[in-house]
Scaffold this motif. Structure first.
Motif, PDB file in Angstrom:
ATOM      1  N   GLY A 106      -8.383   6.327 -10.283  1.00 52.75           N
ATOM      2  CA  GLY A 106      -8.039   7.521 -11.047  1.00 52.75           C
ATOM      3  C   GLY A 106      -7.327   7.195 -12.330  1.00 52.75           C
ATOM      4  N   LEU A 107      -6.092   6.752 -12.238  1.00 48.80           N
ATOM      5  CA  LEU A 107      -5.282   6.510 -13.424  1.00 48.80           C
ATOM      6  C   LEU A 107      -5.851   5.415 -14.328  1.00 48.80           C
ATOM      7  CD1 LEU A 107      -2.727   7.148 -15.066  1.00 48.80           C
ATOM      8  CD2 LEU A 107      -1.523   5.445 -13.677  1.00 48.80           C
ATOM      9  N   PRO A 108      -6.184   4.224 -13.819  1.00 47.51           N
ATOM     10  CA  PRO A 108      -6.702   3.197 -14.725  1.00 47.51           C
ATOM     11  C   PRO A 108      -7.983   3.625 -15.426  1.00 47.51           C
ATOM     12  CG  PRO A 108      -6.120   2.244 -12.604  1.00 47.51           C
ATOM     13  CD  PRO A 108      -6.075   3.729 -12.433  1.00 47.51           C
ATOM     14  N   GLU A 109      -8.902   4.243 -14.686  1.00 53.56           N
ATOM     15  CA  GLU A 109     -10.162   4.667 -15.287  1.00 53.56           C
ATOM     16  C   GLU A 109      -9.919   5.696 -16.392  1.00 53.56           C
ATOM     17  OE1 GLU A 109     -11.077   3.525 -10.976  1.00 53.56           O
ATOM     18  OE2 GLU A 109      -9.447   4.489 -12.075  1.00 53.56           O
ATOM     19  N   THR A 110      -8.993   6.618 -16.164  1.00 55.87           N
ATOM     20  CA  THR A 110      -8.701   7.651 -17.160  1.00 55.87           C
ATOM     21  C   THR A 110      -8.076   7.048 -18.411  1.00 55.87           C
ATOM     22  OG1 THR A 110      -8.397   9.314 -15.443  1.00 55.87           O
ATOM     23  CG2 THR A 110      -7.435   9.788 -17.602  1.00 55.87           C
TER      24      THR A 110
END
Length: 296
Positions: A161-165
Motif C-alpha cells: 500500500g504505502l510504498p506503491e503509493t
C-alpha cells in the motif's frame, strides 16, 4: 522505439503458469544467462552480451515483474521470492534447449543468480554476481547511519500500500535518483536507454516493490535455512564489487567466502552500473570465470 541489443532476437518464453519472460537471445555456443538489476532491464547487458555472443549463446531475460516480462500479482508473498524467480531462469534455459548454463547477475539479478546456484547446483555451471551481497548478509551490514544508502530497501519492505503509493506518485524521480546516484559515468547510460529504464520501471511499480518486499521476508528465511543446513555454492563463483564494504565497515569478500568455496572476488573502481560503465572489465571477469573448471 525501445533500444535493442544489436544482433539479438527478442522473444517471449513461457516459464511458469501464466508467466512468460521477455528475452533477448544471440550468438552460438555454450550458454550464458545474464540477469539485470534495478532499476534496469536486460538492456543493461548490451555491451557485455554483444562481446560474449562471439562464442556463446547469450540469453538476456527481463526478470518477472520487470521490463517486458509478465508481472503477476503477489498473492502469497512468494510470487517474487528469489526462489520463484530462480526457477523461472532454470525453466527459461530448459525451454531454449539448455540443461546446464553459466549464470551472471547484477544487483537484483545477482540475488536471483545466487538463489539459482543454491537451489539448482546441477544446472548452474558457473556463477557471477555484480555489486551485491547475499540477501541475509545485506540486512546484517545495513545499520546505523550507513544504512541511509539503502533507504529504498526499508521503504519497499513495508506492507503493501504505502510504498506503491509513494513511489507511484513520483516514479521517474524515484527511479531516476538511483540512475544518477549510483553511476560514476553519466554518459554510460545514454538518454534513450535511460528513458527505456524509466518507462519500464514506471509501469512496474507494484511488482518491483513486491520483489524488494520478498527480500525482507521470505528471501531472508530461505537464506537462513540454507545457512543452518550448511548449503553452499558448489560451482566456480566470481564477484565484482565496488569497495563499499570498506566504507560500511565490513569485509565483502569474507561475506561471500561464507557461501562459496571456489571464489574469485574482485574490487572495481567504476560505479554500480559496471556492465555499462566498464563492460570490458566485466567481460574479462566473466570469460575468466568460464575458463575455470566447474564442479563435478
Amino acid at each position: 522505439m525501445t533500444p535493442q541489443i544489436p544482433g539479438f532476437d527478442t522473444r517471449r518464453v513461457a516459464v511458469a503458469e501464466r508467466v512468460s519472460l521477455n528475452v533477448a537471445v544471440g550468438g552460438d555456443g555454450s550458454p550464458v544467462v545474464l540477469l539485470h538489476g534495478f532499476p534496469q532491464t536486460h538492456l543493461m547487458w548490451r555491451h557485455v552480451a554483444a562481446d560474449l555472443a562471439a562464442d556463446h549463446t547469450v540469453i538476456c531475460p527481463d526478470l518477472r515483474g520487470y521490463g517486458g516480462s509478465d508481472k503477476p500479482g503477489d498473492v502469497d508473498g512468494r510470487t517474487y521470492a528469489k526462489r520463484t524467480m530462480a526457477a523461472d531462469i532454470v525453466a527459461l534455459a530448459g525451454a531454449l534447449g539448455f540443461e546446464r548454463f553459466a549464470l551472471a547477475g547484477h544487483d537484483r539479478g545477482a540475488l536471483v543468480a545466487f538463489r539459482a546456484g543454491l537451489d539448482h547446483p546441477d544446472r548452474v555451471t558457473h556463477l557471477a554476481a555484480l555489486d551485491v551481497l547475499p540477501t541475509l548478509d545485506s540486512w546484517e551490514v545495513m545499520r546505523g547511519r550507513a544504512a541511509a544508502v539503502g533507504f529504498h530497501l526499508f521503504l519497499m519492505a513495508q506492507p503493501e500500500g504505502l510504498p506503491e503509493t509513494m513511489i507511484g506518485a513520483a516514479a521517474d524521480a524515484f527511479f531516476g535518483h538511483f540512475l544518477d546516484l549510483w553511476a560514476s559515468d553519466a554518459e554510460a547510460i545514454p538518454q534513450d536507454v535511460r528513458a527505456a529504464y524509466l518507462k519500464a520501471s514506471r509501469e512496474a511499480v507494484p511488482s518491483i516493490v513486491a520483489d524488494y518486499r520478498a527480500t525482507a521476508t521470505v528471501d531472508v528465511e530461505d537464506d537462513e535455512a540454507d545457512l543452518r543446513a550448511g548449503r553452499r555454492l558448489r560451482m566456480p563463483v566470481t564477484v565484482l564489487q565496488q569497495d563499499w564494504g570498506a566504507a560500511l565497515g565490513f569485509d565483502a569478500a569474507a561475506r561471500w567466502r561464507a557461501w562459496a568455496d571456489d571464489l574469485d572476488h574482485r574490487t572495481v573502481s567504476c560505479g554500480h552500473f559496471m556492465a555499462e560503465e566498464a563492460p570490458e572489465e566485466v567481460v574479462k571477469a566473466i570469460r575468466d570465470l568460464l575458463a575455470r573448471r566447474p564442479a563435478a
